[in-house]
Design a protein around this motif. Structure first.
Motif, short mmCIF file in Angstrom:
data_model
loop_
_atom_site.label_atom_id
_atom_site.label_comp_id
_atom_site.label_asym_id
_atom_site.label_seq_id
_atom_site.Cartn_x
_atom_site.Cartn_y
_atom_site.Cartn_z
N ILE A 122 -14.62 -21.86 -34.65
CA ILE A 122 -15.49 -21.77 -33.61
C ILE A 122 -15.24 -20.21 -33.62
CG2 ILE A 122 -16.98 -22.02 -31.84
CD1 ILE A 122 -16.24 -24.73 -31.81
N ARG A 123 -16.31 -18.87 -33.40
CA ARG A 123 -16.18 -17.96 -33.79
C ARG A 123 -16.81 -17.00 -32.41
NH1 ARG A 123 -14.94 -12.52 -32.59
NH2 ARG A 123 -14.26 -11.29 -34.63
N LEU A 124 -16.27 -16.56 -31.81
CA LEU A 124 -16.54 -15.73 -30.34
C LEU A 124 -16.30 -14.72 -30.97
CD1 LEU A 124 -15.51 -18.16 -27.71
CD2 LEU A 124 -17.30 -18.95 -28.93
N ARG A 125 -18.01 -13.90 -30.35
CA ARG A 125 -17.94 -12.60 -30.14
C ARG A 125 -18.82 -11.60 -29.29
NH1 ARG A 125 -18.20 -8.82 -34.82
NH2 ARG A 125 -18.13 -7.63 -32.91
N TYR A 126 -18.77 -10.30 -29.25
CA TYR A 126 -19.65 -10.23 -28.16
C TYR A 126 -20.58 -9.37 -29.43
CZ TYR A 126 -16.69 -9.84 -24.62
OH TYR A 126 -15.73 -10.60 -23.40
N VAL A 127 -22.20 -9.21 -28.62
CA VAL A 127 -23.16 -8.37 -29.25
C VAL A 127 -23.78 -7.27 -28.16
CG1 VAL A 127 -23.09 -9.96 -31.49
CG2 VAL A 127 -24.49 -9.83 -28.89
N GLU A 128 -24.44 -6.63 -28.94
CA GLU A 128 -25.44 -5.34 -28.10
C GLU A 128 -26.78 -5.59 -27.80
OE1 GLU A 128 -26.38 -0.95 -27.36
OE2 GLU A 128 -24.69 -0.83 -28.78
N ILE A 129 -27.57 -5.70 -26.93
CA ILE A 129 -29.19 -6.28 -27.14
C ILE A 129 -29.89 -5.72 -26.30
CG2 ILE A 129 -31.04 -7.70 -27.35
CD1 ILE A 129 -28.74 -9.90 -28.35
N ASP A 130 -30.44 -4.60 -26.66
CA ASP A 130 -31.41 -4.38 -25.83
C ASP A 130 -30.57 -3.56 -24.47
OD1 ASP A 130 -33.58 -4.81 -26.77
OD2 ASP A 130 -33.94 -5.97 -25.46
N GLY A 131 -29.85 -3.32 -24.69
CA GLY A 131 -28.33 -2.68 -24.00
C GLY A 131 -28.26 -2.89 -22.88
N GLN A 132 -27.34 -4.33 -23.58
CA GLN A 132 -26.27 -5.73 -23.09
C GLN A 132 -25.48 -6.06 -23.85
OE1 GLN A 132 -29.83 -8.97 -21.59
NE2 GLN A 132 -29.63 -7.20 -19.84
N LEU A 133 -24.34 -5.69 -23.49
CA LEU A 133 -23.14 -6.99 -23.99
C LEU A 133 -23.76 -8.47 -23.50
CD1 LEU A 133 -20.71 -5.91 -26.12
CD2 LEU A 133 -19.61 -5.74 -23.91
N ARG A 134 -24.11 -8.98 -24.74
CA ARG A 134 -24.62 -10.34 -24.54
C ARG A 134 -23.29 -11.27 -25.54
NH1 ARG A 134 -30.27 -11.72 -25.22
NH2 ARG A 134 -31.23 -9.41 -22.25
N LYS A 135 -22.66 -13.27 -25.44
CA LYS A 135 -21.62 -13.10 -26.89
C LYS A 135 -22.73 -14.31 -27.20
CE LYS A 135 -18.61 -13.54 -22.34
NZ LYS A 135 -19.95 -13.33 -20.81
N ILE A 136 -22.56 -13.91 -28.51
CA ILE A 136 -22.79 -15.56 -29.79
C ILE A 136 -21.61 -15.81 -30.17
CG2 ILE A 136 -24.87 -13.63 -30.35
CD1 ILE A 136 -23.26 -13.26 -32.39
N LYS A 147 -25.52 -23.79 -39.23
CA LYS A 147 -24.98 -22.11 -39.91
C LYS A 147 -25.88 -21.46 -38.79
CE LYS A 147 -23.29 -24.21 -43.06
NZ LYS A 147 -24.16 -25.36 -43.32
N ASP A 148 -25.72 -21.61 -37.80
CA ASP A 148 -27.10 -21.10 -36.35
C ASP A 148 -25.96 -20.09 -36.01
OD1 ASP A 148 -29.80 -22.19 -37.60
OD2 ASP A 148 -29.45 -23.35 -35.70
N ILE A 149 -26.73 -18.91 -35.22
CA ILE A 149 -25.87 -18.12 -34.93
C ILE A 149 -26.72 -18.84 -33.38
CG2 ILE A 149 -24.90 -15.85 -34.19
CD1 ILE A 149 -25.43 -15.02 -37.30
N ARG A 150 -25.33 -18.42 -32.36
CA ARG A 150 -26.05 -18.99 -30.88
C ARG A 150 -25.90 -18.69 -29.92
NH1 ARG A 150 -28.13 -24.77 -31.18
NH2 ARG A 150 -29.01 -24.12 -28.85
N THR A 192 -23.48 -10.83 -36.91
CA THR A 192 -22.39 -10.96 -36.62
C THR A 192 -21.49 -9.74 -36.65
OG1 THR A 192 -22.59 -11.05 -39.02
CG2 THR A 192 -22.41 -12.90 -38.07
N THR A 193 -22.20 -8.46 -36.75
CA THR A 193 -21.40 -7.52 -36.72
C THR A 193 -21.36 -6.95 -35.44
OG1 THR A 193 -23.65 -5.54 -36.83
CG2 THR A 193 -22.69 -6.97 -39.03
N GLY A 194 -21.50 -7.61 -34.22
CA GLY A 194 -22.25 -7.09 -32.97
C GLY A 194 -23.36 -6.12 -32.60
N LEU A 195 -23.72 -5.27 -33.78
CA LEU A 195 -24.80 -4.43 -34.03
C LEU A 195 -25.98 -4.60 -34.40
CD1 LEU A 195 -22.85 -1.19 -33.95
CD2 LEU A 195 -23.02 -2.29 -32.08
N PRO A 196 -26.57 -5.58 -33.46
CA PRO A 196 -27.82 -6.20 -34.69
C PRO A 196 -28.92 -4.91 -34.56
CG PRO A 196 -27.21 -6.85 -32.77
CD PRO A 196 -26.57 -6.22 -32.76
N GLU A 197 -29.62 -5.89 -36.07
CA GLU A 197 -30.72 -5.23 -35.91
C GLU A 197 -32.11 -5.93 -35.77
OE1 GLU A 197 -30.50 -3.10 -39.50
OE2 GLU A 197 -28.29 -1.81 -39.36
N GLN A 198 -33.39 -4.84 -35.03
CA GLN A 198 -33.77 -6.11 -34.99
C GLN A 198 -35.53 -6.16 -36.10
OE1 GLN A 198 -35.97 -4.80 -31.02
NE2 GLN A 198 -37.27 -6.65 -31.06
#
Length: 519
Positions: A445-459, A472-475, A498-504
């Protein structure tokens, strides 16, 4: 011509009666935990053995453990001291160990000082004195400590070498004829193995060593020779503690134990949404790796796994290397998990291992002992980074190999393992572990930080499951006062999560507000 001691006794060796069929050699317990396994079941009775190595390795302690384990009033142990440590001084320290039995002194265990004979007479006189004592006592065990002192009386030269070899052979024949199991103790170097006649005559050769690795001292044992039975080859870690010397076999947990029959049962992680992603939970007997950077909730997830078992009255074990037990239980309590209550009830064991000269085999022994005490089938190792740091430098080089053996031994015993490992988020790659050990585990199980709308969230995402299919879902998830909670699926208008810098991509669905997290 020099007189040979106890010629009658030596004839007993020559006139060996013919036997029908194979001779059965009894194996004696050594009294050293782990050593019988290394020897292949124990030490052959009536064997002639050498315990050699540098000072401070535990040679005398090993011999004493064998002596106190096997000596009886009918077949006592004779312990000859030769210009080394006086018996009274030796016993002063040896009685601190738990194997020491004062009731056996002077009856089952007898100490004899040969220093005057060695200093004033020749080798024949030494052999005569040993033979006289052996014939009178009819011992089951004979120890000469330090035998090296006797040999140092010999001058160099060809004739001296022949006389020395003759002396060693006659001593071996004498003690074997009286059916005594013998130990000669001495300080030797590895270079002496090639041309010293005492090693040729010996049935068993125990080589003890110790090495300084940076600030750590590591002791090891090697069975370099053992006639009549197969021993476990290679170097084995040894440690001297309150019980005396203890040995840790390189094959600890991998041989001699019947593997636990794994069923199809799934164990709850303690997080319902995560169990769904795992296809129903963690397969019993699997090794699961939880990887992620600092602060992502690896320890929280692992603790919830243990707590889920405790709620079903399933014992558990947590091995920690970084936090102290008090702090660990306090943090769990803040998340609604009362580990202290379960510790007091004996349902949970918290092993705190932080010496800086551990070996993986010692750690595995501690865990296996705890498994037998509690009957635990759930185990947490928190964390592998702290585990590595607790090892002596030499053991870190073989960390992957040792970890493979440990995981195989524990899962083979039916234990389900959840290990945590810290990895660095670079926002450029998606690493699973700094050790390249992902192939050793069944599930990841892989945990990581991502940046969304100026917030550091966890997936989180389930990367791998050997036991079956998984989502296979990223939650996204948060850490609340109840622990780690996986958030219901949100919009799918983001990519490269999964890069931590998602694109909309497009407007998609509106992202739901983040639940209230733990402050």
């Amino acid at each position: 011509m020099k007189k040979t001691p106890k010629a009658g006794a030596l004839k007993r060796v020559v006139n060996v009666p013919a036997r029908a069929g194979k001779v059965t050699i009894r194996k004696l317990p050594t009294g050293v935990r782990g050593l019988d396994e290394i020897l292949g079941g124990g030490l052959p009775e009536f064997s002639f053995n050498i315990i050699a190595g540098s000072p401070g390795c535990g040679k005398t302690t090993l011999a004493h453990q064998f002596v106190f384990t096997n000596a009886t009033s009918e077949r006592p142990a004779l312990y000859f001291t030769v210009l080394g440590e006086p018996a009274i001084k030796m016993l002063r320290y040896q009685q601190q160990y738990s194997f020491f039995d004062e009731a056996k002194l002077n009856d089952s265990v007898r100490f004899i000082n040969l220093s005057e004979t060695v200093m004033g007479k020749d080798l024949d006189a030494v052999l005569t004195e040993i033979a006289s004592q052996v014939e009178t006592a009819n011992p089951g065990v004979v120890v000469v400590d330090s035998f090296r002192t006797v040999l140092r009386k010999m001058p160099s030269g060809g004739m001296a070498e022949m006389e020395l070899q003759s002396f060693v052979q006659r001593l071996a024949m004498l003690l074997t004829s009286y059916q005594a199991t013998t130990f000669l103790i001495g300080e030797y170097t590895e270079g002496e193995l090639r041309d010293n006649p005492v090693f040729t005559v010996a049935d068993g050769l125990f080589w003890l060593s110790q090495a300084v690795e940076r600030n750590s001292v590591v002791r090891k044992l090697q069975i370099m020779k053992l006639r009549g039975q197969a021993s476990v080859p290679g170097l084995h870690t040894i440690r001297i503690g309150n019980a005396g010397l203890q040995a840790f076999s390189r094959t600890l947990g991998l041989v001699g134990e019947v593997e636990h029959a794994h069923g199809n049962r799934r164990l709850s992680s303690g997080i319902p949404e995560l169990d769904t992603l795992l296809g129903g939970g963690i397969p019993e007997g699997d090794s699961l790796l939880v990887a992620g950077p600092s602060g992502t909730g690896k320890s929280v997830l692992a603790t919830q796994f243990i707590a889920a078992g405790l709620r079903k009255r399933e014992p558990g074990i947590i091995v920690i290397f970084e936090e102290r037990p008090v702090k660990y239980t306090a943090r769990a309590a803040s998340l609604g998990m009362d580990l202290q209550k379960e510790l007091d009830a004996g349902m949970l064991e918290l092993l705190y291992l932080r010496p800086l000269d551990l070996s993986v085999d010692e750690t595995m022994q501690e865990i296996l002992d705890a498994v037998k005490r509690t009957g635990a089938r759930r185990l947490v190792i928190d964390s592998l980074v702290g585990f590595e740091m607790a090892l002596a430098p030499g053991f870190r080089m073989d960390f992957r190999e040792s970890l493979y053996r440990m995981i195989a031994a524990l899962t083979g015993a039916g234990v389900t393992i959840v290990s945590t490992v810290e990895v660095e988020d670079t926002f450029e790659s998606f690493h699973f572990s700094r050790y390249a050990i992902s192939f050793l585990t069944d599930d990841i199980i892989r945990l990581r930080y991502v940046e969304i709308d100026g917030q550091l969230r966890k997936i989180l995402v389930v990367i791998k499951m050997r036991g079956g299919n998984h989502s296979k879902d990223i939650r996204e998830y948060v850490i609340t006062e109840k622990g780690l909670e996986v958030i219901s699926p949100r919009g799918t208008d983001f990519t490269r999560m999964t890069t931590g810098l998602p694109e909309q991509v497009g407007t998609g669905k509106e992202i739901a507000p983040e639940p209230k997290a733990l402050k």
